[in-house]
Enzyme design. Structure first.
Site, PDB file in Angstrom:
ATOM      1  N   ASP A  33       1.004  -1.538  -0.055  1.00 24.66           N
ATOM      2  CA  ASP A  33       0.620   0.347  -0.499  1.00 24.66           C
ATOM      3  C   ASP A  33       1.161   1.400  -0.561  1.00 24.66           C
ATOM      4  O   ASP A  33       1.855   1.086   0.805  1.00 24.66           O
ATOM      5  CB  ASP A  33      -0.614  -0.038   1.134  1.00 24.66           C
ATOM      6  N   SER A  74      -7.034   4.264  -1.100  1.00 23.75           N
ATOM      7  CA  SER A  74      -7.014   2.407  -0.979  1.00 23.75           C
ATOM      8  C   SER A  74      -8.372   2.466  -1.610  1.00 23.75           C
ATOM      9  O   SER A  74      -8.300   0.906  -1.998  1.00 23.75           O
ATOM     10  CB  SER A  74      -6.845   2.187   0.169  1.00 23.75           C
ATOM     11  N   THR A 127      -8.148  -2.353   2.245  1.00 24.83           N
ATOM     12  CA  THR A 127      -7.097  -2.808   0.283  1.00 24.83           C
ATOM     13  C   THR A 127      -7.884  -3.961   1.270  1.00 24.83           C
ATOM     14  O   THR A 127      -8.592  -5.103  -0.451  1.00 24.83           O
ATOM     15  CB  THR A 127      -5.845  -3.131   0.958  1.00 24.83           C
ATOM     16  N   GLU A 240      -1.233  -8.374   1.704  1.00 27.58           N
ATOM     17  CA  GLU A 240      -0.466  -6.953   1.822  1.00 27.58           C
ATOM     18  C   GLU A 240       0.194  -6.019   2.900  1.00 27.58           C
ATOM     19  O   GLU A 240       0.362  -6.346   4.082  1.00 27.58           O
ATOM     20  CB  GLU A 240      -2.263  -5.873   2.144  1.00 27.58           C
ATOM     21  N   ASP A 245       2.007   3.001   3.338  1.00 27.90           N
ATOM     22  CA  ASP A 245       1.362   3.930   3.448  1.00 27.90           C
ATOM     23  C   ASP A 245       1.229   5.126   4.544  1.00 27.90           C
ATOM     24  O   ASP A 245       1.138   6.226   4.097  1.00 27.90           O
ATOM     25  CB  ASP A 245      -0.591   3.231   2.943  1.00 27.90           C
ATOM     26  N   HIS A 249       2.222   8.377   4.834  1.00 30.79           N
ATOM     27  CA  HIS A 249       0.916   9.602   5.559  1.00 30.79           C
ATOM     28  C   HIS A 249       1.841  10.352   6.696  1.00 30.79           C
ATOM     29  O   HIS A 249       1.637  11.942   6.889  1.00 30.79           O
ATOM     30  CB  HIS A 249       0.103   9.108   5.930  1.00 30.79           C
ATOM     31  N   ASP A 287      -1.980  -0.323  -4.497  1.00 30.79           N
ATOM     32  CA  ASP A 287      -2.936   0.592  -4.921  1.00 30.79           C
ATOM     33  C   ASP A 287      -2.299   2.213  -5.435  1.00 30.79           C
ATOM     34  O   ASP A 287      -3.588   2.552  -5.741  1.00 30.79           O
ATOM     35  CB  ASP A 287      -4.153   0.623  -3.766  1.00 30.79           C
ATOM     36  N   HIS A 288      -1.300   2.879  -5.167  1.00 29.09           N
ATOM     37  CA  HIS A 288      -1.475   4.141  -4.985  1.00 29.09           C
ATOM     38  C   HIS A 288       0.438   4.414  -4.677  1.00 29.09           C
ATOM     39  O   HIS A 288       0.857   4.159  -3.967  1.00 29.09           O
ATOM     40  CB  HIS A 288      -2.522   5.069  -4.708  1.00 29.09           C
ATOM     41  N   HIS A 316      -2.177  11.313  -0.986  1.00 25.91           N
ATOM     42  CA  HIS A 316      -1.820  10.289  -1.516  1.00 25.91           C
ATOM     43  C   HIS A 316      -1.727  11.070  -3.180  1.00 25.91           C
ATOM     44  O   HIS A 316      -1.733  11.926  -3.220  1.00 25.91           O
ATOM     45  CB  HIS A 316      -2.504   9.390  -2.751  1.00 25.91           C
TER      46      HIS A 316
HETATM   47 MG    MG Z   1      -4.125  -0.591   2.309  1.00 23.28          MG
HETATM   48 ZN    ZN Z   2      -3.063   5.726   2.201  1.00 23.52          ZN
END
Ligand code: MG
Ligand code: ZN
Length: 352
Positions: A33, A74, A127, A240, A245, A249, A287-288, A316
């Protein structure tokens, strides 16, 4: 006459299986992620310039935009690659017209696959939920847990135990899921011989690796693959690395590097299995990208390499993200394409 026809059909089927090896393919999807190209590059340099991803030959790029925003979350991107449809940010398993969509995991279940999901977030997070839930809001964790309780996923591992046992509606989903063995630690998980196990690792979100999260994702992956192997059916497994992620952040480089290293180790564990098995398709993607990160310095050393960098956003970014694949049909996953194509490609493969 009819009997004869059936016998001929029977033997022609056996004949086919002998020549083509019709054993259905195992599929393992690994999602980092927020793991865009900057996270892969930075994570690799900080890992003394090594990553398992360097061993992949089939590489592509995917477009990640959501229905209503060029920058996805996500939920929308998870829905895109789990169910093959674009939707609004925050929505899971439902398209922008309000129609529910079956996920690739659910399709695999219908054709006799065993299934597993292992994450380092809550099991009800956006996710993993994209593979089994249909909800308008990703924040509705108790409803997502409720939907998971009837989905017959063989092995699921992640945090968020409270959404099962400490609910506003006073239901205890563990009591309702009679055919599951619920375990409390990795020893019990290893020991259980049940073909349906829930391992809720933490009441809330699991802590970060720097804060001491256990058990490790690669260990959980190894054990889960062992369990899926004993099921003597083909399997579909989603893994995952959820907190790459979260670290981005937070603009915390050390945190994301730790999470990347664990995820990278997990990819190696999967690849060691897939190389031996020869009947497993491995797909690694994100996912990004998170944070709009850029590497602005650092050093590659024999050990303790490090990177310096900066982030453009606490959210993101809309950049394309890499996709890596290995095993039968992996050549289908190179090129540049939309994230919904991942579902379509997998769907075509499992329907063959
Ligand atoms: Mg996730
Ligand atoms: Zn995020």
């Amino acid at each position: 006459m009819r009997k004869l026809l059936i016998i001929i059909l029977f033997f022609s089927c056996i004949g086919n299986s002998g020549t083509q090896g019709i054993k259905p393919l195992n599929i393992i999807i690994l999602i980092g992620d927020g793991m865009g190209l900057p996270q892969i590059t930075g994570g690799t340099y900080a890992n003394n310039n090594e990553s398992e991803l360097e061993n992949f030959k089939n590489i592509g790029l995917i477009k990640t935009f959501a229905k209503d925003d060029l920058v996805t979350d996500s939920a929308a991107s998870g829905t895109a690659f789990a169910c093959g449809v674009k939707t609004y940010n925050g929505t899971i398993g439902i398209d922008y017209k309000g129609k529910e969509h079956i996920s690739i995991l659910e399709i695999c279940q219908k054709i006799g696959y065993s299934t597993g999901i292992i994450v380092t977030s809550e099991i009800t997070h956006a996710t993993p939920a994209s593979y089994y839930a249909k909800v308008q809001s990703r924040d509705n964790h108790e409803e997502i847990a409720n939907q998971l309780s009837s989905k017959n996923i063989n092995f699921f591992v992640g945090g968020g135990k409270k959404y099962f046992v400490d609910r506003k509606d006073k239901r205890n989903l563990f009591n309702e899921m009679q055919d599951y063995d619920f375990v409390n630690n990795i020893k019990e998980y290893n020991k259980s011989k049940s073909s349906k196990i829930g391992f809720l690792t933490y009441d809330d979100a699991p802590p970060s690796l720097p804060e001491g999260r256990i058990p490790s994702l690669d260990k959980l992956t190894k054990l889960t693959i062992e369990k899926l192997k004993t099921e003597s059916k083909p399997f579909f497994l989603v893994i995952e690395g959820s907190q790459i992620d979260w670290a981005c952040h937070d603009h915390d480089i050390d945190y994301f590097v730790e999470e990347f290293k664990e995820f990278d180790k997990t990819i190696k564990t999967v690849m060691d299995f897939a190389k031996k098995d020869k009947n497993t398709l491995v797909v690694v993607t994100a996912d990004h990208e998170t944070g709009g990160f850029h590497i602005l310095g650092g050093r590659i050393l024999k050990e303790n390499s490090y990177i310096k960098g900066d982030f453009l956003t606490t959210g993101h970014s809309g950049d394309m993200v890499p996709i890596f694949s290995y095993g039968p049909h992996s050549e289908n996953f190179s090129g540049i394409y939309d994230n919904t194509e991942i579902f379509k490609k997998l769907n075509e493969i499992v329907k063959k």
